[in-house]
Design a protein around this motif. Structure first.
Motif, PDB file in Angstrom:
ATOM      1  N   ASP A 193       0.766  -1.248  -0.047  1.00  0.00           N
ATOM      2  CA  ASP A 193      -0.271  -0.073  -0.118  1.00  0.00           C
ATOM      3  C   ASP A 193       0.797   1.327   0.076  1.00  0.00           C
ATOM      4  N   SER A 194       2.098   1.148  -0.552  1.00  0.00           N
ATOM      5  CA  SER A 194       3.093   2.314  -0.653  1.00  0.00           C
ATOM      6  C   SER A 194       2.468   3.292  -1.613  1.00  0.00           C
ATOM      7  N   GLU A 195       2.791   4.842  -1.371  1.00  0.00           N
ATOM      8  CA  GLU A 195       2.827   5.658  -2.385  1.00  0.00           C
ATOM      9  C   GLU A 195       3.629   5.566  -3.508  1.00  0.00           C
ATOM     10  N   HIS A 196       4.610   4.613  -3.112  1.00  0.00           N
ATOM     11  CA  HIS A 196       5.794   4.566  -4.206  1.00  0.00           C
ATOM     12  C   HIS A 196       5.425   3.336  -5.207  1.00  0.00           C
ATOM     13  N   LEU A 197       4.311   2.734  -5.175  1.00  0.00           N
ATOM     14  CA  LEU A 197       3.801   1.423  -5.786  1.00  0.00           C
ATOM     15  C   LEU A 197       3.215   2.123  -7.116  1.00  0.00           C
ATOM     16  N   ASP A 198       3.930   1.287  -8.346  1.00  0.00           N
ATOM     17  CA  ASP A 198       3.513   1.540  -9.583  1.00  0.00           C
ATOM     18  C   ASP A 198       2.270   1.107  -9.805  1.00  0.00           C
ATOM     19  N   ASP A 199       1.269   1.599 -10.898  1.00  0.00           N
ATOM     20  CA  ASP A 199      -0.121   0.815 -11.091  1.00  0.00           C
ATOM     21  C   ASP A 199       0.061  -0.717 -11.192  1.00  0.00           C
ATOM     22  N   ASP A 200       1.068  -1.203 -11.760  1.00  0.00           N
ATOM     23  CA  ASP A 200       0.894  -2.621 -12.365  1.00  0.00           C
ATOM     24  C   ASP A 200       1.658  -3.310 -11.125  1.00  0.00           C
ATOM     25  N   GLN A 201       2.222  -2.868 -10.130  1.00  0.00           N
ATOM     26  CA  GLN A 201       2.937  -3.291  -9.166  1.00  0.00           C
ATOM     27  C   GLN A 201       2.320  -3.944  -8.012  1.00  0.00           C
ATOM     28  N   ALA A 202       2.582  -5.228  -7.594  1.00  0.00           N
ATOM     29  CA  ALA A 202       1.872  -6.037  -6.590  1.00  0.00           C
ATOM     30  C   ALA A 202       2.527  -5.445  -5.195  1.00  0.00           C
ATOM     31  N   ALA A 203       3.726  -5.410  -5.129  1.00  0.00           N
ATOM     32  CA  ALA A 203       4.440  -5.164  -3.715  1.00  0.00           C
ATOM     33  C   ALA A 203       5.747  -4.451  -4.012  1.00  0.00           C
ATOM     34  N   ARG A 204       6.157  -4.068  -3.104  1.00  0.00           N
ATOM     35  CA  ARG A 204       7.661  -3.263  -2.949  1.00  0.00           C
ATOM     36  C   ARG A 204       8.292  -3.708  -1.586  1.00  0.00           C
ATOM     37  N   VAL A 205       9.612  -3.362  -1.587  1.00  0.00           N
ATOM     38  CA  VAL A 205      10.301  -3.596  -0.333  1.00  0.00           C
ATOM     39  C   VAL A 205      10.774  -2.443   0.118  1.00  0.00           C
ATOM     40  N   GLU A 206      10.548  -2.076   1.306  1.00  0.00           N
ATOM     41  CA  GLU A 206      10.869  -0.645   2.093  1.00  0.00           C
ATOM     42  C   GLU A 206      11.541  -0.785   3.147  1.00  0.00           C
ATOM     43  N   PHE A 207      12.840   0.156   3.308  1.00  0.00           N
ATOM     44  CA  PHE A 207      13.556   0.291   4.520  1.00  0.00           C
ATOM     45  C   PHE A 207      13.439   1.529   5.232  1.00  0.00           C
ATOM     46  N   VAL A 208      13.266   1.698   6.346  1.00  0.00           N
ATOM     47  CA  VAL A 208      13.148   3.087   7.254  1.00  0.00           C
ATOM     48  C   VAL A 208      14.161   2.913   8.376  1.00  0.00           C
ATOM     49  N   CYS A 209      14.738   4.099   8.546  1.00  0.00           N
ATOM     50  CA  CYS A 209      15.679   4.082   9.584  1.00  0.00           C
ATOM     51  C   CYS A 209      14.827   4.670  10.894  1.00  0.00           C
ATOM     52  N   GLU A 210      15.122   3.932  11.790  1.00  0.00           N
ATOM     53  CA  GLU A 210      14.364   4.174  13.132  1.00  0.00           C
ATOM     54  C   GLU A 210      15.065   5.527  13.847  1.00  0.00           C
ATOM     55  N   ARG A 211      15.901   5.839  13.609  1.00  0.00           N
ATOM     56  CA  ARG A 211      16.496   7.195  14.109  1.00  0.00           C
ATOM     57  C   ARG A 211      16.389   8.371  13.344  1.00  0.00           C
ATOM     58  N   CYS A 212      16.722   8.451  12.036  1.00  0.00           N
ATOM     59  CA  CYS A 212      16.755   9.723  11.426  1.00  0.00           C
ATOM     60  C   CYS A 212      15.357   9.546  10.318  1.00  0.00           C
ATOM     61  N   GLY A 213      14.941   8.576  10.208  1.00  0.00           N
ATOM     62  CA  GLY A 213      13.772   8.625   9.001  1.00  0.00           C
ATOM     63  C   GLY A 213      14.211   8.466   7.806  1.00  0.00           C
TER      64      GLY A 213
END
Ligand SMILES: [Zn+2]
Length: 284
Positions: free
Chosen positions: A184-204
């Protein structure tokens, strides 16, 4: 805290560097191949007033300069200051004029558009203008490289930054990163089922990539390519057809599980990735 560990306020640390003699001292120690004595360092920096020179040097000792056996050298923080200067991240307001020529077609069949205002670079495939990557890139990387070398440099930079984040380390602040599979990411393209995301817990700080990009570092994927004459440590991944097709298929919604097929020369490698980024090779 260890007994020899101390912290100083960031405003104090950065203000210590706000002087041309002090930057000159750090540069002189970096340019030297060995630790320098007081007089050697003084000669290289070239400030006539020895009292003034001593004053500035003493301000740096303990954080940006290390004094050992009567000589001076750069500790880790001093080397990082040199790295920050050379990368141009804090001292260049745009990309070099020369980078305009990167708009041409590159060796990985794409084109680069350095954004001089926001300082993000964008990679697109010209035939369909498909966006492949957008990411921050230090202006200093343009120095000493031919235009033809830049796409590869961009790609290695991006893949390494992504890989470090996947290893749980933030390339921006060294904090801990958390990765997940998202649908459900804003970065997901229309034809894309899933993406992988990484977030830093400290600096974001944040990295988002398609599932295939994440799988590029899986040992089975690396070996599969190697068996087909492709060295993923050396060759460009952007030329891989399977990566462009981004073949992530959701096989389970809850808990989330996606399946991915890597196809090379008629051979297929099936992998699965779950929501916590546990990946596995499917039995064929
Ligand atoms: Zn961080």
């Amino acid at each position: 805290m260890d007994s020899d560990e101390r912290a100083i306020a960031p405003e104090e640390a950065f203000s210590l560097l706000g002087n041309d003699t002090r930057i000159g001292i750090v540069r002189a120690l970096w340019e030297a191949d060995e630790p320098l004595s007081f007089s050697e360092l003084h000669d290289r920096v070239g400030l006539r007033d020895s009292g003034q020179f001593n004053y500035h040097l003493n301000k740096l000792v303990g954080l940006f300069v290390r004094q050992k056996n009567g000589k001076y050298e750069l500790p880790f923080a001093g080397h990082r200051v040199i790295g920050a200067i050379l990368s141009g991240t804090y001292t260049h307001t745009g990309y070099p004029r020369r980078s305009n020529s990167i708009h041409g077609v590159s060796s990985v069949a794409g084109r680069w558009r350095p954004n001089t205002r926001r300082r993000w670079s964008r990679f697109a495939v010209p035939s369909c203008d498909e966006r492949r990557s957008t990411f921050g890139f230090p202006p200093g990387a343009f120095e000493g490289r031919n235009v033809e070398d830049l796409p590869r440099t961009f790609e290695r930079w991006l893949r390494n930054a992504f890989s470090v984040m996947a290893d749980g380390i933030c390339p921006n602040c060294s904090g801990r990163t958390v990765g997940s599979l998202v649908t459900d990411s804003e970065h997901l393209d229309d034809d894309q089922a899933a993406r992988v995301e990484f977030v830093c817990e400290r600096c974001g700080d944040y990295a988002s990539g398609n599932v295939g990009t994440y799988l590029l570092q899986h040992p089975a994927v690396v070996a599969f390519h190697y068996d087909h004459g492709i060295d993923l440590g050396r060759d460009s991944a952007w030329e891989l057809e399977w990566l462009g097709e981004d073949d992530a298929r959701i096989v389970l919604d809850d808990p989330l599980l996606v399946e991915y097929t890597v196809e090379l020369g008629g051979d297929e490698l099936e992998l699965t990735v779950d929501s916590g980024l546990n990946d596995a090779v499917e039995e064929m």
